[in-house]
Enzyme design. Sequence first.
Site, PDB file in Angstrom:
ATOM      1  N   CYS A 178      33.171  34.477 -14.273  1.00  0.00           N
ATOM      2  CA  CYS A 178      31.860  33.841 -14.147  1.00  0.00           C
ATOM      3  C   CYS A 178      31.797  32.523 -14.909  1.00  0.00           C
ATOM      4  CB  CYS A 178      30.773  34.777 -14.652  1.00  0.00           C
ATOM      5  SG  CYS A 178      29.126  34.054 -14.556  1.00  0.00           S
ATOM      6  N   CYS A 194      30.870  31.582 -11.349  1.00  0.00           N
ATOM      7  CA  CYS A 194      29.438  31.279 -11.254  1.00  0.00           C
ATOM      8  C   CYS A 194      29.040  29.962 -11.899  1.00  0.00           C
ATOM      9  CB  CYS A 194      28.616  32.389 -11.909  1.00  0.00           C
ATOM     10  SG  CYS A 194      29.195  34.059 -11.603  1.00  0.00           S
ATOM     11  N   LYS A 244      30.885  26.680 -10.533  1.00  0.00           N
ATOM     12  CA  LYS A 244      30.510  26.549  -9.122  1.00  0.00           C
ATOM     13  C   LYS A 244      29.062  26.092  -8.996  1.00  0.00           C
ATOM     14  CE  LYS A 244      29.388  30.206  -6.948  1.00  0.00           C
ATOM     15  NZ  LYS A 244      29.478  31.575  -6.418  1.00  0.00           N
ATOM     16  N   TYR A 293      31.138  34.514   1.157  1.00  0.00           N
ATOM     17  CA  TYR A 293      30.253  33.629   0.399  1.00  0.00           C
ATOM     18  C   TYR A 293      31.023  32.550  -0.355  1.00  0.00           C
ATOM     19  CZ  TYR A 293      31.283  36.128  -3.978  1.00  0.00           C
ATOM     20  OH  TYR A 293      31.907  36.668  -5.073  1.00  0.00           O
ATOM     21  N   GLU A 325      30.192  28.702   0.329  1.00  0.00           N
ATOM     22  CA  GLU A 325      29.683  27.908  -0.784  1.00  0.00           C
ATOM     23  C   GLU A 325      30.538  26.674  -1.020  1.00  0.00           C
ATOM     24  OE1 GLU A 325      27.482  31.291  -3.548  1.00  0.00           O
ATOM     25  OE2 GLU A 325      29.605  30.880  -3.862  1.00  0.00           O
ATOM     26  N   ARG A 356      29.718  38.070   6.746  1.00  0.00           N
ATOM     27  CA  ARG A 356      29.671  39.447   7.244  1.00  0.00           C
ATOM     28  C   ARG A 356      29.049  40.374   6.201  1.00  0.00           C
ATOM     29  NH1 ARG A 356      33.339  43.777   7.026  1.00  0.00           N
ATOM     30  NH2 ARG A 356      34.829  42.473   5.912  1.00  0.00           N
ATOM     31  N   HIS A 368      -0.311  28.080  -2.688  1.00  0.00           N
ATOM     32  CA  HIS A 368      -0.274  27.074  -1.621  1.00  0.00           C
ATOM     33  C   HIS A 368      -0.287  25.659  -2.221  1.00  0.00           C
ATOM     34  CE1 HIS A 368      -1.052  25.426   2.367  1.00  0.00           C
ATOM     35  NE2 HIS A 368      -1.972  24.654   1.820  1.00  0.00           N
ATOM     36  N   GLU A 410       4.985  31.154  -0.043  1.00  0.00           N
ATOM     37  CA  GLU A 410       3.722  31.793   0.306  1.00  0.00           C
ATOM     38  C   GLU A 410       3.843  32.586   1.611  1.00  0.00           C
ATOM     39  OE1 GLU A 410       0.392  29.247   1.757  1.00  0.00           O
ATOM     40  OE2 GLU A 410       1.813  27.602   1.443  1.00  0.00           O
TER      41      GLU A 410
END
Length: 488
Positions: A43, A48, A51, A178, A182, A205, A471, A476
Amino acid sequence: MSFDYDLFVIGGGSGGVRAARVAAGEAGAKVGLAESDRYGGTCVIRGCVPKKLMVFASGYGAMPAEAREYGWDIADGAFDWTAFRTKLNKELDRLEGVYRNLLKNSSVDTFDARATLKDAHTVELSSGECFTAKHILVATGGHPVRPDMPNADLGIVSDDIFHLPDLPKSILIIGGGYIACEFACILHGLGVQVTQYYRGAQILRGFDDEARGLVADSMRERGIDLHLGTNVVEMTRADADHALSHSGTNSDAAMGPAAQDRDVPTRDDGGAGKGGPVWVKSTNGTERVFDMVLFATGRDPNARDMGLEKIGVEIGRRGEIVVDKYSQTAVPSIYAIGDVTNRVNLTPVAIREGMAFVETVFKGNPTPVDHELVASAIFTQPEMGTVGLSEEEARDREPVDIYCTSFRPMQSAFAGHSDRVLMKLVVSKASRKVLGCHIVAPDAGEMIQLAGIAIKMGATKEDFDRTVAVHPTMSEEIVTMRTPMRSA
């Protein structure tokens, strides 16, 4: 029997470090930890954190054009990979220092060495030292794998991205998970011409079909040359004849708007730093030359050659350490957490597993690990956030209502962009509980974290309906969808 340590941890990633310092700091255990590489693990060092910083960097490429639509007189600029990489490395050095200090301040003995197991209570280090421990925790993570094909060594893997001296002009990314998606978005945003091959019918997938379809469409619209149902048949180092055909592959049309008119540093030595560009033949008959090839075709656990099987620890089909709900192996004194167990391969999950291990073993509070309803994000552009069941998974279990909307968000629409976002709830017809939430939008990762709390608590669709909208925001829509788009 007396032991050198109450606990010896093998692996200095997020899960192992958390378990070590909590066991030492809160439970008063005597703890040792061995790490053969950098502290922080996948990580912090090669996943993580770097990246996500690259995701941030890649997002600025399109900013000037959008800013001009809002009245700002901002010119396009060039990306300086060397400057970014230098600062990135400094940040990773800082974070590794934080991890080392956390262990030191918790009185954990650390060893910069590779560890293997001699028996159920003995760890042997590559330095030649041996230590005994009442409990051993394996937290060695995983590693990217190359496919079993000739010349696969000509390509790089995800770990290598952060060490490139320069960015290539063109890259072929092989894979559809992923990590592949990415890095396709990241590198495209930094000005690289990106082609992506995936052998399946659709990328990502296992995720919700509608959500991953929108991500794929968005990637193509941005200029990523995505080919589905396509794989590599053959690859080799490009020769002079191949190089001639390569001369036309870096056209502006192929690069897409984010990569056009951008000054991108290029490698002198081409693919993977091993002698030049790579010629690739694909299953669709195409032959092309790329400056670099990136394999993003999966990760395997780091459990081999540790002596585990010979002392009775069960290893699964993918090379993972098999554990029970308390992270205990078939050998009672040995536990394992994180990616090496191939359960839910996410850093926060590894940390939770480490905490549960300490509760179970050192605090007398048997704590199984909860792997249900774990929210996650994919940092493509736009991002995807997901928690719970996909529409496909849910309808195989019970009748469901699908509440879904896709629209152009205000910021993009005003700038004249065609980008769309998706908000989707999967709801049980019987209980009205929200079984899944899927968001494709800028900052979807931030939104799904908060949605995950409600879904983990068992919120119903009516609970969402009773929540007043903020809003004007994209999010929302999550609380304003009143009529099911469809039922299944």
